[in-house]
Design a protein around this motif. Structure first.
Motif, PDB file in Angstrom:
ATOM      1  N   LEU A  36       0.855  -1.192   0.000  1.00  0.00           N
ATOM      2  CA  LEU A  36       0.000   0.000   0.000  1.00  0.00           C
ATOM      3  C   LEU A  36       0.886   1.235   0.000  1.00  0.00           C
ATOM      4  O   LEU A  36       1.916   1.261   0.670  1.00  0.00           O
ATOM      5  N   ALA A  37       0.485   2.236  -0.745  1.00  0.00           N
ATOM      6  CA  ALA A  37       1.187   3.523  -0.690  1.00  0.00           C
ATOM      7  C   ALA A  37       0.171   4.589  -0.299  1.00  0.00           C
ATOM      8  O   ALA A  37      -0.833   4.795  -0.984  1.00  0.00           O
ATOM      9  N   CYS A  38       0.424   5.237   0.838  1.00  0.00           N
ATOM     10  CA  CYS A  38      -0.491   6.260   1.338  1.00  0.00           C
ATOM     11  C   CYS A  38      -0.038   7.624   0.807  1.00  0.00           C
ATOM     12  O   CYS A  38       1.107   8.030   1.005  1.00  0.00           O
ATOM     13  N   LEU A  39      -0.953   8.318   0.131  1.00  0.00           N
ATOM     14  CA  LEU A  39      -0.583   9.550  -0.579  1.00  0.00           C
ATOM     15  C   LEU A  39      -0.732  10.809   0.278  1.00  0.00           C
ATOM     16  O   LEU A  39      -0.481  11.912  -0.192  1.00  0.00           O
ATOM     17  N   GLU A  40      -1.146  10.658   1.538  1.00  0.00           N
ATOM     18  CA  GLU A  40      -1.535  11.836   2.325  1.00  0.00           C
ATOM     19  C   GLU A  40      -0.386  12.804   2.612  1.00  0.00           C
ATOM     20  O   GLU A  40      -0.623  13.939   3.002  1.00  0.00           O
ATOM     21  N   ARG A  41       0.864  12.376   2.405  1.00  0.00           N
ATOM     22  CA  ARG A  41       1.992  13.285   2.708  1.00  0.00           C
ATOM     23  C   ARG A  41       2.624  13.905   1.466  1.00  0.00           C
ATOM     24  O   ARG A  41       3.666  14.548   1.557  1.00  0.00           O
ATOM     25  N   ILE A  42       2.018  13.692   0.307  1.00  0.00           N
ATOM     26  CA  ILE A  42       2.591  14.276  -0.915  1.00  0.00           C
ATOM     27  C   ILE A  42       2.021  15.684  -1.107  1.00  0.00           C
ATOM     28  O   ILE A  42       0.885  15.847  -1.535  1.00  0.00           O
ATOM     29  N   GLU A  43       2.827  16.680  -0.768  1.00  0.00           N
ATOM     30  CA  GLU A  43       2.343  18.071  -0.811  1.00  0.00           C
ATOM     31  C   GLU A  43       1.859  18.476  -2.204  1.00  0.00           C
ATOM     32  O   GLU A  43       0.919  19.257  -2.340  1.00  0.00           O
ATOM     33  N   GLU A  44       2.544  17.958  -3.260  1.00  0.00           N
ATOM     34  CA  GLU A  44       2.201  18.361  -4.631  1.00  0.00           C
ATOM     35  C   GLU A  44       0.736  18.071  -4.992  1.00  0.00           C
ATOM     36  O   GLU A  44       0.212  18.652  -5.937  1.00  0.00           O
ATOM     37  N   ILE A  45       0.141  17.140  -4.298  1.00  0.00           N
ATOM     38  CA  ILE A  45      -1.236  16.786  -4.677  1.00  0.00           C
ATOM     39  C   ILE A  45      -2.234  17.180  -3.582  1.00  0.00           C
ATOM     40  O   ILE A  45      -3.325  16.640  -3.494  1.00  0.00           O
ATOM     41  N   ARG A  46      -1.826  18.148  -2.755  1.00  0.00           N
ATOM     42  CA  ARG A  46      -2.736  18.610  -1.701  1.00  0.00           C
ATOM     43  C   ARG A  46      -3.017  20.089  -1.833  1.00  0.00           C
ATOM     44  O   ARG A  46      -2.162  20.854  -2.265  1.00  0.00           O
ATOM     45  N   GLY A  47      -4.201  20.478  -1.450  1.00  0.00           N
ATOM     46  CA  GLY A  47      -4.523  21.897  -1.349  1.00  0.00           C
ATOM     47  C   GLY A  47      -5.219  22.462  -2.580  1.00  0.00           C
ATOM     48  O   GLY A  47      -5.386  21.784  -3.601  1.00  0.00           O
ATOM     49  N   VAL A  48      -5.629  23.724  -2.448  1.00  0.00           N
ATOM     50  CA  VAL A  48      -6.404  24.408  -3.484  1.00  0.00           C
ATOM     51  C   VAL A  48      -5.538  25.542  -4.020  1.00  0.00           C
ATOM     52  O   VAL A  48      -4.938  26.283  -3.237  1.00  0.00           O
ATOM     53  N   ARG A  49      -5.458  25.648  -5.350  1.00  0.00           N
ATOM     54  CA  ARG A  49      -4.606  26.679  -5.948  1.00  0.00           C
ATOM     55  C   ARG A  49      -5.412  27.518  -6.930  1.00  0.00           C
ATOM     56  O   ARG A  49      -6.099  26.973  -7.799  1.00  0.00           O
ATOM     57  N   ASP A  50      -5.339  28.824  -6.784  1.00  0.00           N
ATOM     58  CA  ASP A  50      -6.028  29.724  -7.706  1.00  0.00           C
ATOM     59  C   ASP A  50      -5.141  29.902  -8.931  1.00  0.00           C
ATOM     60  O   ASP A  50      -4.037  30.431  -8.833  1.00  0.00           O
ATOM     61  N   ALA A  51      -5.609  29.436 -10.086  1.00  0.00           N
ATOM     62  CA  ALA A  51      -4.804  29.545 -11.304  1.00  0.00           C
ATOM     63  C   ALA A  51      -5.430  30.569 -12.247  1.00  0.00           C
ATOM     64  O   ALA A  51      -5.381  30.416 -13.472  1.00  0.00           O
ATOM     65  N   GLY A  52      -6.036  31.601 -11.709  1.00  0.00           N
ATOM     66  CA  GLY A  52      -6.605  32.655 -12.553  1.00  0.00           C
ATOM     67  C   GLY A  52      -7.996  32.299 -13.041  1.00  0.00           C
ATOM     68  O   GLY A  52      -8.970  32.461 -12.317  1.00  0.00           O
ATOM     69  N   ALA A  53      -8.055  31.760 -14.277  1.00  0.00           N
ATOM     70  CA  ALA A  53      -9.365  31.448 -14.841  1.00  0.00           C
ATOM     71  C   ALA A  53      -9.938  30.148 -14.284  1.00  0.00           C
ATOM     72  O   ALA A  53     -11.110  29.843 -14.458  1.00  0.00           O
ATOM     73  N   ALA A  54      -9.083  29.382 -13.624  1.00  0.00           N
ATOM     74  CA  ALA A  54      -9.535  28.094 -13.101  1.00  0.00           C
ATOM     75  C   ALA A  54      -8.935  27.873 -11.721  1.00  0.00           C
ATOM     76  O   ALA A  54      -8.038  28.602 -11.297  1.00  0.00           O
ATOM     77  N   VAL A  55      -9.452  26.859 -11.038  1.00  0.00           N
ATOM     78  CA  VAL A  55      -8.938  26.498  -9.723  1.00  0.00           C
ATOM     79  C   VAL A  55      -8.490  25.044  -9.789  1.00  0.00           C
ATOM     80  O   VAL A  55      -9.169  24.203 -10.387  1.00  0.00           O
ATOM     81  N   PHE A  56      -7.320  24.775  -9.225  1.00  0.00           N
ATOM     82  CA  PHE A  56      -6.823  23.401  -9.156  1.00  0.00           C
ATOM     83  C   PHE A  56      -7.005  22.893  -7.733  1.00  0.00           C
ATOM     84  O   PHE A  56      -6.607  23.555  -6.772  1.00  0.00           O
ATOM     85  N   ILE A  57      -7.603  21.732  -7.619  1.00  0.00           N
ATOM     86  CA  ILE A  57      -7.756  21.094  -6.307  1.00  0.00           C
ATOM     87  C   ILE A  57      -6.958  19.797  -6.331  1.00  0.00           C
ATOM     88  O   ILE A  57      -7.226  18.912  -7.146  1.00  0.00           O
ATOM     89  N   GLY A  58      -5.956  19.698  -5.467  1.00  0.00           N
ATOM     90  CA  GLY A  58      -5.137  18.495  -5.409  1.00  0.00           C
ATOM     91  C   GLY A  58      -5.957  17.289  -4.975  1.00  0.00           C
ATOM     92  O   GLY A  58      -6.857  17.408  -4.138  1.00  0.00           O
ATOM     93  N   ALA A  59      -5.613  16.130  -5.538  1.00  0.00           N
ATOM     94  CA  ALA A  59      -6.409  14.921  -5.286  1.00  0.00           C
ATOM     95  C   ALA A  59      -6.455  14.549  -3.807  1.00  0.00           C
ATOM     96  O   ALA A  59      -7.467  14.070  -3.311  1.00  0.00           O
ATOM     97  N   ALA A  60      -5.350  14.784  -3.086  1.00  0.00           N
ATOM     98  CA  ALA A  60      -5.299  14.352  -1.686  1.00  0.00           C
ATOM     99  C   ALA A  60      -5.805  15.432  -0.726  1.00  0.00           C
ATOM    100  O   ALA A  60      -5.494  15.412   0.459  1.00  0.00           O
ATOM    101  N   THR A  61      -6.579  16.373  -1.251  1.00  0.00           N
ATOM    102  CA  THR A  61      -7.192  17.396  -0.400  1.00  0.00           C
ATOM    103  C   THR A  61      -8.425  16.791   0.271  1.00  0.00           C
ATOM    104  O   THR A  61      -9.281  16.224  -0.403  1.00  0.00           O
TER     105      THR A  61
END
Lengths: 158, 282
Positions: B46-71
């Motif tokens: 098993l690989a637990c993804l909860e500590r991978i910062e790159e895929i966590r959190g919400v980012r405002d990218a101007g015209a769109a918003v990116f939500i990391g999968a592990a948020t």
């Protein structure tokens, strides 16, 4: 595997299978039988603990995930021989009958009060929506959380 | 004993996945660990993804918003960018499972799990969200409606994971509505749900409509016929009742422990009527 974390305020190292469920580690290996297992599938809330201050279900976490985390169980709430205000309120308001769901309900209430120190009754109901109780009918639990929130707020003010 | 890996970066994850392709990834574990214990899956690691910062959190990218999968759902519920831009998503997460499950479960898990009753999915369909899929070598995006192909089935290749989801800001949608019908108020799987994003003109005419139903088909249901039928009309109960008949034909529910197909079909249509109360409000 060796896992280092903090448990109820003290650093601890355990040596157990990486995929041991946290509920089993707590109850069987460490003798902390406050958290209970009921459904084992994330539906009842009786195994709730705090991980880095956030309410989580110990039946759905594996021991390896504890590495570096701060864990609080119901055993860690009393200090200097005194119950936590939430525990006192549960006793005072008659929110405990058989007691099986109580540790989970207390931990879920802590998570709620950390986010929302002065919740309305409806918000308390929502905060405890994941904690099943077959005895009390919930009213006394809600009374207890409401009373504790007032006491805790008073204590935090200078 | 199953080995449990805690990668801290995607590069570390790719190494793990290449070493042993039978490594299952998870984050909150609210579904995977239940399935593991029930013997329905048998990964070698098993690989637990909860500590991978790159895929966590919400980012405002101007015209769109990116939500990391592990948020986590709780993070999204408390995020002001999400609640101001995509209130339909916030409304759905508010009634998703229980606080503890929302503290653990993630939006990526909800997407990859691909349950027809996944509460974040109708909003993501109604918002035309795109899933970002990454592997060591490439990153690609596809609409969530293409990514999910059936109950529990998604277009995810070996050694790929969902990195997150992209949602375009769409301020023109001034009615954002979500309602779930379950057997109880909390901790209930949807019997049927509706996410709606509508754009009303100043005169109250529907200019754009995106509607998505959960739990009434193998995947979330959108219907071009229903959406077109709403255009140019006013949000008024008689009109909605007419269109509800089209909804009943557009969905393909099943009988299960929670409800009959016929009940779901009727509820799917009736959920539309609530929009009459929305007027110009959010």
């Amino acid at each position: 595997m060796k896992i280092d974390f903090r448990l109820n305020g003290a650093a601890i190292q355990v040596d157990c299978a990486a995929d041991r469920r946290v509920i089993d580690l707590l109850r069987e290996d460490l003798g902390l039988t406050g958290a209970k297992e009921s459904c084992g599938a994330g539906e009842c809330g009786s195994c709730a603990i705090l991980v880095d201050g956030e309410g989580k279900l110990s039946c759905l976490m594996l021991a390896a995930q504890l590495e570096g985390r701060e864990i609080t169980t119901v055993e860690g709430l009393a200090s200097e021989g005194r119950l936590h205000p939430l525990q006192e309120a549960f006793v005072e308001k008659g929110a405990v009958q058989c007691g099986f769901c109580t540790p989970g309900a207390v931990m879920a209430s802590l998570d709620l009060l950390r986010r929302n120190p002065n919740p309305a009754r409806a918000e308390i109901r929502e905060g405890l929506a994941g904690n099943l109780c077959r005895c009390t009918g919930y009213q006394k639990i809600i009374d207890a959380v409401e009373a504790a929130s007032k006491i805790m707020q008073r204590r935090e003010r200078p | 004993m199953t080995q449990v890996l805690l990668p801290r970066a995607l590069d570390e994850l790719w190494d793990f996945l290449e070493e042993d392709p039978n490594t299952a990834v998870y984050s909150g574990g609210t579904d995977l660990l239940v399935n593991l214990r029930g013997g329905r899956i048998n990964p070698s690691r098993l690989a637990c993804l909860e500590r991978i910062e790159e895929i966590r959190g919400v980012r405002d990218a101007g015209a769109a918003v990116f939500i990391g999968a592990a948020t986590t759902h709780t993070h999204l519920l408390e995020n002001s960018l999400v609640s101001s831009e995509f209130p339909v998503l916030t409304k759905a997460i508010r009634v998703l499972a229980s606080p503890a499950i929302r503290n653990m479960g993630t939006i990526g898990g909800n997407i990859v799990n691909a349950s027809p009753a996944g509460d974040t999915l109708p909003p993501l369909y109604a918002l035309d969200a795109e899933v970002e899929i990454v592997s060591r070598k490439e990153a690609k995006r596809m609409p969530v409606s293409d990514f999910i192909v059936g109950p529990g089935r998604v277009r995810l290749g070996a050694n790929e994971i969902v990195k997150g989801v992209w949602i375009r800001k769409a301020p023109e949608f001034n009615v954002r509505h979500f309602e779930k019908v379950g057997l109880r108020k909390s901790q209930a799987c949807a019997v049927a749900s509706l996410a709606a994003a509508l754009s009303l003109s100043e005169g109250g005419k529907i200019e754009r409509a995106r509607l998505a139903w959960g739990s009434v088909g193998p995947t979330v249901v959108r219907s071009a016929e229903v959406e077109e039928a709403l255009l140019g009309r006013e949000l008024e109960i008689q009109m909605l009742a007419e269109v509800a008949r089209l909804v009943e034909r557009a969905v393909s529910p099943i009988d299960d422990v929670r409800a009959s197909a016929q009940y779901r079909r009727i509820v799917a249509g009736r959920l539309l009527l609530r929009l009459a109360e929305s007027g110009c409000k959010n």
